[in-house]
Design a protein around this motif. Structure first.
Motif, PDB file in Angstrom:
ATOM      1  N   UNK A  69     -11.939   9.655  -2.982  1.00  0.00           N
ATOM      2  CA  UNK A  69     -12.140  10.689  -3.992  1.00  0.00           C
ATOM      3  C   UNK A  69     -13.609  10.787  -4.393  1.00  0.00           C
ATOM      4  N   UNK A  70     -14.339   9.658  -4.359  1.00  0.00           N
ATOM      5  CA  UNK A  70     -15.750   9.663  -4.745  1.00  0.00           C
ATOM      6  C   UNK A  70     -16.604  10.425  -3.739  1.00  0.00           C
ATOM      7  N   UNK A  71     -16.236  10.379  -2.462  1.00  0.00           N
ATOM      8  CA  UNK A  71     -17.059  11.026  -1.438  1.00  0.00           C
ATOM      9  C   UNK A  71     -16.465  12.348  -0.944  1.00  0.00           C
ATOM     10  N   UNK A 105      -4.044  17.164  -4.389  1.00  0.00           N
ATOM     11  CA  UNK A 105      -2.671  16.775  -4.693  1.00  0.00           C
ATOM     12  C   UNK A 105      -2.444  15.267  -4.530  1.00  0.00           C
ATOM     13  N   UNK A 106      -3.495  14.478  -4.295  1.00  0.00           N
ATOM     14  CA  UNK A 106      -3.320  13.044  -4.073  1.00  0.00           C
ATOM     15  C   UNK A 106      -2.940  12.375  -5.395  1.00  0.00           C
ATOM     16  N   UNK A 107      -1.699  11.883  -5.531  1.00  0.00           N
ATOM     17  CA  UNK A 107      -1.272  11.303  -6.809  1.00  0.00           C
ATOM     18  C   UNK A 107      -1.965   9.975  -7.105  1.00  0.00           C
ATOM     19  N   UNK A 108      -1.897   9.569  -8.360  1.00  0.00           N
ATOM     20  CA  UNK A 108      -2.567   8.346  -8.792  1.00  0.00           C
ATOM     21  C   UNK A 108      -1.968   7.094  -8.177  1.00  0.00           C
ATOM     22  N   UNK A 109      -0.675   7.115  -7.823  1.00  0.00           N
ATOM     23  CA  UNK A 109      -0.063   5.896  -7.291  1.00  0.00           C
ATOM     24  C   UNK A 109      -0.481   5.599  -5.853  1.00  0.00           C
ATOM     25  N   UNK A 110      -1.109   6.568  -5.188  1.00  0.00           N
ATOM     26  CA  UNK A 110      -1.623   6.325  -3.837  1.00  0.00           C
ATOM     27  C   UNK A 110      -2.750   5.297  -3.925  1.00  0.00           C
ATOM     28  N   UNK A 111      -2.668   4.274  -3.071  1.00  0.00           N
ATOM     29  CA  UNK A 111      -3.690   3.218  -3.093  1.00  0.00           C
ATOM     30  C   UNK A 111      -4.754   3.415  -2.027  1.00  0.00           C
ATOM     31  N   UNK A 112      -4.371   4.014  -0.881  1.00  0.00           N
ATOM     32  CA  UNK A 112      -5.310   4.138   0.233  1.00  0.00           C
ATOM     33  C   UNK A 112      -5.176   5.511   0.896  1.00  0.00           C
ATOM     34  N   UNK A 113      -6.243   5.922   1.558  1.00  0.00           N
ATOM     35  CA  UNK A 113      -6.293   7.218   2.234  1.00  0.00           C
ATOM     36  C   UNK A 113      -6.746   7.011   3.674  1.00  0.00           C
ATOM     37  N   UNK A 123       0.829  -1.206   0.000  1.00  0.00           N
ATOM     38  CA  UNK A 123       0.000   0.000   0.000  1.00  0.00           C
ATOM     39  C   UNK A 123       0.866   1.258   0.000  1.00  0.00           C
ATOM     40  N   UNK A 124       0.375   2.280  -0.661  1.00  0.00           N
ATOM     41  CA  UNK A 124       0.939   3.622  -0.574  1.00  0.00           C
ATOM     42  C   UNK A 124      -0.182   4.529  -0.097  1.00  0.00           C
ATOM     43  N   UNK A 125       0.046   5.224   1.005  1.00  0.00           N
ATOM     44  CA  UNK A 125      -1.040   5.837   1.772  1.00  0.00           C
ATOM     45  C   UNK A 125      -0.910   7.354   1.786  1.00  0.00           C
ATOM     46  N   UNK A 126      -2.055   8.030   1.676  1.00  0.00           N
ATOM     47  CA  UNK A 126      -2.139   9.476   1.906  1.00  0.00           C
ATOM     48  C   UNK A 126      -2.859   9.700   3.228  1.00  0.00           C
ATOM     49  N   UNK A 141      -9.649  13.436  11.619  1.00  0.00           N
ATOM     50  CA  UNK A 141     -10.639  14.463  11.934  1.00  0.00           C
ATOM     51  C   UNK A 141     -10.668  14.723  13.424  1.00  0.00           C
ATOM     52  N   UNK A 142     -10.442  15.972  13.799  1.00  0.00           N
ATOM     53  CA  UNK A 142     -10.563  16.383  15.196  1.00  0.00           C
ATOM     54  C   UNK A 142      -9.828  15.431  16.125  1.00  0.00           C
ATOM     55  N   UNK A 143      -8.580  15.136  15.749  1.00  0.00           N
ATOM     56  CA  UNK A 143      -7.681  14.275  16.527  1.00  0.00           C
ATOM     57  C   UNK A 143      -8.160  12.823  16.612  1.00  0.00           C
ATOM     58  N   UNK A 144      -8.915  12.399  15.615  1.00  0.00           N
ATOM     59  CA  UNK A 144      -9.372  11.011  15.531  1.00  0.00           C
ATOM     60  C   UNK A 144      -8.935  10.436  14.187  1.00  0.00           C
ATOM     61  N   UNK A 145      -8.393   9.218  14.217  1.00  0.00           N
ATOM     62  CA  UNK A 145      -7.938   8.550  13.004  1.00  0.00           C
ATOM     63  C   UNK A 145      -9.086   7.719  12.441  1.00  0.00           C
ATOM     64  N   UNK A 146      -9.521   8.102  11.242  1.00  0.00           N
ATOM     65  CA  UNK A 146     -10.644   7.410  10.618  1.00  0.00           C
ATOM     66  C   UNK A 146     -10.171   6.095   9.980  1.00  0.00           C
ATOM     67  N   UNK A 147     -11.136   5.299   9.571  1.00  0.00           N
ATOM     68  CA  UNK A 147     -10.838   4.010   8.958  1.00  0.00           C
ATOM     69  C   UNK A 147     -10.196   4.214   7.576  1.00  0.00           C
ATOM     70  N   UNK A 148      -9.224   3.399   7.270  1.00  0.00           N
ATOM     71  CA  UNK A 148      -8.536   3.462   5.979  1.00  0.00           C
ATOM     72  C   UNK A 148      -9.492   3.067   4.853  1.00  0.00           C
ATOM     73  N   UNK A 149      -9.461   3.848   3.769  1.00  0.00           N
ATOM     74  CA  UNK A 149     -10.290   3.545   2.598  1.00  0.00           C
ATOM     75  C   UNK A 149      -9.404   3.539   1.358  1.00  0.00           C
ATOM     76  N   UNK A 150      -9.924   3.016   0.266  1.00  0.00           N
ATOM     77  CA  UNK A 150      -9.177   3.094  -0.988  1.00  0.00           C
ATOM     78  C   UNK A 150      -9.200   4.531  -1.495  1.00  0.00           C
TER      79      UNK A 150
END
Length: 493
Positions: free
Chosen positions: A242-244, A216-224, A31-34, A228-237
């Motif tokens: 980008x869709x939401x 600025x999220x490049x195409x080679x990034x696989x997951x994001x 994985x390559x993550x943003x 939010x407000x000092x909380x780490x959200x669940x990893x998504x593709x």
């Protein structure tokens, strides 16, 4: 599946470094993550936890860096922070005008070439194949002309290219880069995207990009991973994110604040001159390196200018002449507010009518003072010094902090703020004395999508007033406010 980094129920030992909830994070080897989020949301806090800078209660991060055989996390993870593009956290002796004062540099100051060669040799692999890779990176980032240059004299964009090259020479298993594209001209940004894409495909390096600017999220990034407000959200593709992803609003500044800016009273001591800036046949050089050559430029009252050009083309040098931060300005034919430079005015006479923010200013601010005092220092043009404010001046500082959406940070110390929050504090400092000339050098560095639009709205509202002149540098065309009607493009000599 191999997890390069895994954190479960992560809670830092020190309460001041804790997120709002325990951290759960997993980066699989392929994985390559943003990591994305608003300014102050906790992105930098999360990355500090990932690299082990903030020890956790109980079990710390689990690392699996195979196929790397180096045992230490510090050998396998390289982290390029936001401040690295301004010189790094250890650059404690830097002051605002130092980049322009070469006589202050001693013989022990390292050059770009010296530091890059040190980084190259750290791995112990000095084969012809690696030397070819070294030359390729130098060519990619156009570093060859900079190798004999002192690091402290590099522009912010040149520093960013230097830091990236140095990190890549160390051949890390995980490379974490904070806002990799800021400070880079369009050509270099595209080259960097191509380089990172190649690294992600052809070498055993995992990329984690920390981004405030989500387009600025490049195409080679696989997951994001969103914070939010000092909380780490669940990893998504990347596709799911980008869709939401919500689009940046067309305007952020409220109508009542826009009207409040328009209604600000004018001062009795303002300059009302036809020519705000005039440069005649201005040339700047350092040794044999020519930065500006025979430049003629006139800025009239009320004009709004955009300055553009590749990294190292002289944009910040030009602005340093106007602000009298560059000692060579007194040897040049420069007139400011109809007053020739060197005719008896002091640097403080000049600065009293100028609001200014720049990468060099951000780099110079390392005093851990309350944000309110940083803003108040703009009233007296001091950097990091104590400024006594009257009750009226205190109210003005709070008013501008509210305009920039940071009034709740007035008691927070500068170094405890995120880089984006720091930039907003410095912007409020530039506006606080209601200057006739506003000089903004890369003002939107590190700001999230919401705050970038907010600052653009504030610039637009401010420049609708009489007797206001704007000079602005940005490498992003979409960051230039619509009020800008004049352009000056500089070419590297």
């Amino acid at each position: 599946m191999q997890a390069t980094i895994r954190i479960s129920n992560g809670i830092t030992r020190m309460p001041k470094w804790r997120m709002a909830e325990p951290v759960y994070f997993e980066a699989l080897a392929d994985e390559h993550i943003a990591i994305v989020g608003r300014n102050g949301s906790g992105k930098s806090m999360l990355t500090d936890i990932l690299i082990g800078r903030h020890p956790l209660l109980g079990e710390g991060p689990k690392y699996d860096f195979s196929p790397s055989t180096r045992p230490l996390a510090s050998d396998n993870i390289k982290h390029i922070t936001f401040r690295d593009c301004y010189g790094g956290d250890n650059d404690t002796t830097y002051y605002l005008q130092q980049r322009w004062n070469q006589h202050d540099i001693d013989e022990q100051t390292p050059t770009v070439g010296h530091l890059l060669e040190e980084a190259f040799l750290l791995t112990g692999d000095d084969t012809p194949a690696r030397r070819r890779q070294q030359v390729h990176l130098y060519e990619l980032f156009a570093l060859q002309p900079l190798l004999d240059k002192y690091v402290i004299l590099l522009s912010s964009g040149e520093l960013r290219k230097f830091q990236l090259t140095k990190a890549l020479f160390c051949e890390p298993r995980v490379l974490i880069i904070d806002n990799p594209f800021i400070g880079l001209d369009a050509k270099t940004r595209e080259q960097l995207r191509t380089l990172l894409h190649t690294l992600s495909r052809e070498r055993e390096v995992q990329l984690i990009l920390v981004l405030a600017k989500t387009d600025d999220i490049p195409d080679f990034i696989t997951h994001v991973v969103e914070v939010k407000e000092m909380k780490v959200m669940e990893k998504t593709t990347r596709e799911e994110y980008m869709a939401r992803k919500s689009h940046r609003p067309a305007r952020v500044l409220t109508r009542d604040k826009e009207e409040a800016i328009a209604g600000l009273p004018y001062h009795d001591n303002e300059y009302h001159t036809r020519e705000v800036v005039r440069l005649h046949n201005v040339s700047i050089h350092y040794g044999e390196r020519i930065i500006l050559r025979s430049l003629d430029w006139t800025v009239l009252n009320g004009e709004r200018w955009s300055l553009s050009g590749d990294n190292g083309s002289g944009k910040s040098t030009l602005l340093s002449l106007v602000c009298a931060d560059n000692p060579q300005s007194y040897a040049c034919d420069i007139t400011l507010f109809d007053t020739p430079r060197g005719s008896g005015e002091t640097i403080w006479d000049i600065k009293r009518h100028i609001g200014y923010v720049s990468p060099e200013m951000h780099r110079a601010y390392k005093k851990d003072l309350p944000a309110m005092r940083i803003v108040a220092s703009g009233l007296k043009d001091s950097v990091g010094l104590y400024v006594h404010t009257t009750e009226a001046e205190h109210a003005t500082c709070l008013w501008w902090m509210d305009i920039f959406g940071i009034s709740h940070l007035h008691d927070r110390t500068f170094m405890s703020l995120s880089s984006g929050e720091q930039r907003l504090v410095l912007l409020a400092r530039a506006f606080v004395k209601d200057p006739e000339l506003l000089i903004l050098d890369e003002p939107l560095h590190g700001l999230d999508d919401h705050n970038r639009q907010l600052v653009k709205d504030i610039i637009e509202a401010f420049c609708r007033r009489h007797n206001k002149t704007l000079l602005m540098v940005s490498h992003y065309e979409e960051e230039i406010p619509s009020c800008v009607t004049k352009r000056l493009h500089l070419v590297r000599n």
